[in-house]
Design a protein around this motif. Sequence first.
Motif, short mmCIF file in Angstrom:
data_model
loop_
_atom_site.label_atom_id
_atom_site.label_comp_id
_atom_site.label_asym_id
_atom_site.label_seq_id
_atom_site.Cartn_x
_atom_site.Cartn_y
_atom_site.Cartn_z
N LEU B 56 5.19 -122.82 -37.63
CA LEU B 56 4.01 -123.70 -37.67
C LEU B 56 4.29 -125.00 -36.93
O LEU B 56 3.38 -125.66 -36.46
CB LEU B 56 3.61 -124.01 -39.11
CG LEU B 56 2.95 -122.87 -39.87
CD1 LEU B 56 2.72 -123.24 -41.32
CD2 LEU B 56 1.62 -122.49 -39.21
N PHE B 88 3.93 -118.02 -47.40
CA PHE B 88 4.16 -119.47 -47.36
C PHE B 88 3.32 -120.14 -48.43
O PHE B 88 2.10 -120.01 -48.43
CB PHE B 88 3.79 -120.01 -45.97
CG PHE B 88 4.33 -121.38 -45.68
CD1 PHE B 88 5.23 -121.59 -44.64
CD2 PHE B 88 3.95 -122.48 -46.43
CE1 PHE B 88 5.73 -122.86 -44.36
CE2 PHE B 88 4.46 -123.74 -46.17
CZ PHE B 88 5.36 -123.93 -45.13
N PHE B 90 2.18 -123.71 -49.43
CA PHE B 90 2.17 -125.08 -48.93
C PHE B 90 2.34 -126.07 -50.07
O PHE B 90 1.91 -125.81 -51.20
CB PHE B 90 0.85 -125.36 -48.20
CG PHE B 90 0.78 -124.72 -46.85
CD1 PHE B 90 1.05 -125.43 -45.71
CD2 PHE B 90 0.46 -123.38 -46.73
CE1 PHE B 90 0.99 -124.83 -44.46
CE2 PHE B 90 0.41 -122.77 -45.50
CZ PHE B 90 0.68 -123.50 -44.35
N SER B 92 0.70 -128.66 -50.43
CA SER B 92 -0.66 -129.03 -50.85
C SER B 92 -1.47 -127.82 -51.31
O SER B 92 -2.67 -127.93 -51.50
CB SER B 92 -1.37 -129.69 -49.68
OG SER B 92 -1.48 -128.76 -48.62
N ALA B 94 -3.14 -125.78 -50.00
CA ALA B 94 -3.93 -125.42 -48.82
C ALA B 94 -4.80 -124.19 -49.03
O ALA B 94 -4.89 -123.30 -48.18
CB ALA B 94 -3.03 -125.22 -47.59
N LEU B 95 -5.46 -124.12 -50.19
CA LEU B 95 -6.43 -123.04 -50.41
C LEU B 95 -7.64 -123.27 -49.51
O LEU B 95 -7.98 -124.41 -49.21
CB LEU B 95 -6.87 -123.02 -51.88
CG LEU B 95 -5.77 -122.76 -52.90
CD1 LEU B 95 -6.34 -122.87 -54.32
CD2 LEU B 95 -5.16 -121.38 -52.70
N PHE B 96 -8.29 -122.17 -49.10
CA PHE B 96 -9.52 -122.32 -48.30
C PHE B 96 -10.63 -122.76 -49.23
O PHE B 96 -11.03 -122.01 -50.13
CB PHE B 96 -9.87 -121.00 -47.62
CG PHE B 96 -8.75 -120.46 -46.79
CD1 PHE B 96 -8.16 -121.24 -45.81
CD2 PHE B 96 -8.27 -119.19 -47.00
CE1 PHE B 96 -7.12 -120.76 -45.04
CE2 PHE B 96 -7.23 -118.69 -46.24
CZ PHE B 96 -6.65 -119.48 -45.26
N ASP B 97 -11.18 -123.95 -49.00
CA ASP B 97 -12.12 -124.45 -50.01
C ASP B 97 -13.50 -123.84 -49.90
O ASP B 97 -14.34 -124.07 -50.75
CB ASP B 97 -12.15 -125.99 -50.03
CG ASP B 97 -12.30 -126.59 -48.66
OD1 ASP B 97 -12.80 -125.88 -47.77
OD2 ASP B 97 -11.89 -127.75 -48.48
N PHE B 107 -7.95 -112.70 -49.29
CA PHE B 107 -8.11 -112.93 -47.84
C PHE B 107 -7.09 -112.19 -46.98
O PHE B 107 -7.49 -111.42 -46.07
CB PHE B 107 -8.10 -114.44 -47.56
CG PHE B 107 -8.35 -114.80 -46.13
CD1 PHE B 107 -9.64 -114.96 -45.65
CD2 PHE B 107 -7.29 -114.97 -45.24
CE1 PHE B 107 -9.87 -115.29 -44.33
CE2 PHE B 107 -7.51 -115.30 -43.92
CZ PHE B 107 -8.81 -115.47 -43.46
N PRO B 108 -5.79 -112.36 -47.24
CA PRO B 108 -4.82 -111.64 -46.39
C PRO B 108 -4.92 -110.13 -46.53
O PRO B 108 -4.68 -109.40 -45.57
CB PRO B 108 -3.46 -112.15 -46.87
CG PRO B 108 -3.69 -112.86 -48.14
CD PRO B 108 -5.11 -113.29 -48.18
N ARG B 111 -7.81 -108.85 -44.44
CA ARG B 111 -7.52 -108.88 -43.00
C ARG B 111 -6.49 -107.86 -42.57
O ARG B 111 -6.60 -107.29 -41.50
CB ARG B 111 -7.04 -110.27 -42.59
CG ARG B 111 -8.14 -111.29 -42.67
CD ARG B 111 -7.88 -112.43 -41.76
NE ARG B 111 -7.77 -112.04 -40.38
CZ ARG B 111 -8.74 -112.17 -39.49
NH1 ARG B 111 -9.91 -112.63 -39.86
NH2 ARG B 111 -8.54 -111.83 -38.24
N ARG B 156 -1.61 -116.11 -53.36
CA ARG B 156 -2.04 -115.76 -52.00
C ARG B 156 -0.84 -115.45 -51.11
O ARG B 156 -0.86 -114.49 -50.33
CB ARG B 156 -2.86 -116.91 -51.40
CG ARG B 156 -3.41 -116.59 -50.02
CD ARG B 156 -4.26 -117.71 -49.47
NE ARG B 156 -3.46 -118.89 -49.16
CZ ARG B 156 -3.96 -120.05 -48.73
NH1 ARG B 156 -5.28 -120.17 -48.58
NH2 ARG B 156 -3.19 -121.06 -48.48
#
Lengths: 284, 249
Positions: B56, B88, B90, B92, B94-97, B107-108, B111, B156
């Motif tokens: 990243l 990973f 994070f 924070s 870093a969830l998709f709000d 989600f993963p 996909r 996640r």
Amino acid sequence: MLQRQFTLRGCDLNQTSLDPQPSLLQEGLSTAESGLSFLGGLSLFALETVRESVRRPFEGGEIIRQLAEIGWRSAPLILLSGLAVGGVLSMHTRSTLERFGAESMIPTALAFALVMETGPLVTGLLVAGRVGAGIGAALGGMRVTEQIDALESLAVNSLHYLAVTRIIACVIALPLLTVLMNFSGLLGSYLAESSIAATPFTHYFETAFSSMAFSDYVPPTLKTLVFGFIIGTTSSYLGYNATGGAEGVGRASTQSVVLSSVLLIVVNVILVRLIAFLFPVGGA
Amino acid sequence: MTTEAGALQFASVSKAFGSRAVLKNVSFSVATGTAFVLLGRSGTGKSVTLKLLCGLLKADSGVIRVNGEDITKFDSNQLSSIRMHMGFLFQSAALFDSLSVGENVAFPLRRHSKKSDEEIRHQATSLLERVGLGKEYDSMPANLSGGMQKRAGLARALAVEPSILLVDEPSAGLDPITSNEIDQLLVDIKTDQHTTLVVVTHNMQSARRLADQMAFLDQGELLAQGTVEELERSEEPLVRDFMSSQQAG
Ligand SMILES: Nc1ncnc2c1ncn2[C@@H]1O[C@H](COP(=O)(O)OP(=O)(O)OP(=O)(O)O)[C@@H](O)[C@H]1O
Ligand SMILES: [Mg+2]
């Protein structure tokens, strides 16, 4: 007094009398420089998105979601504005054409004004306001809260998933919204006209389009594909590269609106010339 | 190329932001199926190290190997394919709000797997149950507490059953009991699935519980590195302070 001035000039040549000029020049240069570096960065970003857009996966679902958000949700705004713009245009057109006793030309004149320039440009600016701010804020927010990094960490190409899908949605939505704007504008003008002189609705529309050729209608509408591309790439670029927390997100959102509107207006000049050159009859 | 070094390897990696040098010539390696705990004071570059490990962030110099391959020269497609096997968490979360908690976890899977919607929902629910959030599938991330978001983020990261798991402060903001449960979950994942773990933590208790190897980062360099016992015997006063000060909690 005189002597003091003289010595001052003698000693501090740069700091006193000549000071304002270099600093103004420097300011101008640094503005030009940051403007150029913005345009350079934007062009590279645009190229990258174009290259990325042909790669798999095509993210069809996400494009449809963005089309709904960008296109469908903008429709009420475009419809209402179209009615108002059409109404006002017809009042001006009437007062002008009445002087020449050419009231019967009103629908035709209006249709030309709307289709050739007012419809595309007003649609572009309205969408730049609503959608540009939205994309700038959405991507900027995702950037500063590490959601873009999170997408990448989940093996998703964030540029494709977030930016390319929105740009494609803008490019598709703009011509459709422009057609909507043209028709609602004409409807608005009809409503304003019918309060003065009663004409049947169908007759009004027939007169409006009677002397309009394919080449009058299609190029100005298709030029909004370019408007869509400008709005999508500019606001995606600014949001995708946002830094500096909530304040940075706000900045990305504001700049998205300002810069995509300005670019759109400037590029429009080039497009109008180009269309006039390629389709001499309609553009002249 | 010495690839048997392990799942992950940092070789003389340096990273600076502008004039601020964050990492200076840092080297370490993590053997497959073991847990590596990264310690250090706030702002010393632990999160930066994790981000470098999955590409990243780009290193200024040095070599970063994942499963023997130098990822510093990878393009975005190659990085994507290696990230398929990495999880990973994070700092924070870093969830998709824009997505519900459950859809974040799904989600993963949506996909990268060909499973049916029903299977995916089922799998996401059971992942949420493992981190104690079984009832939160339909909640939105903004309505969760910080510790809950962190656990959802972990669920996640676990969704693709990664062979390498990078976690940034898994127990930050958690009460001692939940924190123990998360530690136990990480230990289970390591032993059951032979997952390689890199954990950043300030919690010495969970560091002791998880670590096969530890390293202490300070001012851009690794002050000490080794097993828990080795770090406890360290000559460095800072490391000894760190190891003993939080012995209780
Ligand atoms: N994207 C970035 N741009 C500029 N500087 C950065 C960036 N990311 C990190 N830094 C800087 O790198 C340094 C290390 O940051 P990092 O987040 O790795 O610290 P940390 O060890 O994880 O601290 P903490 O324990 O507080 O999370 C900090 O000084 C930070 O300011
Ligand atoms: Mg950190």
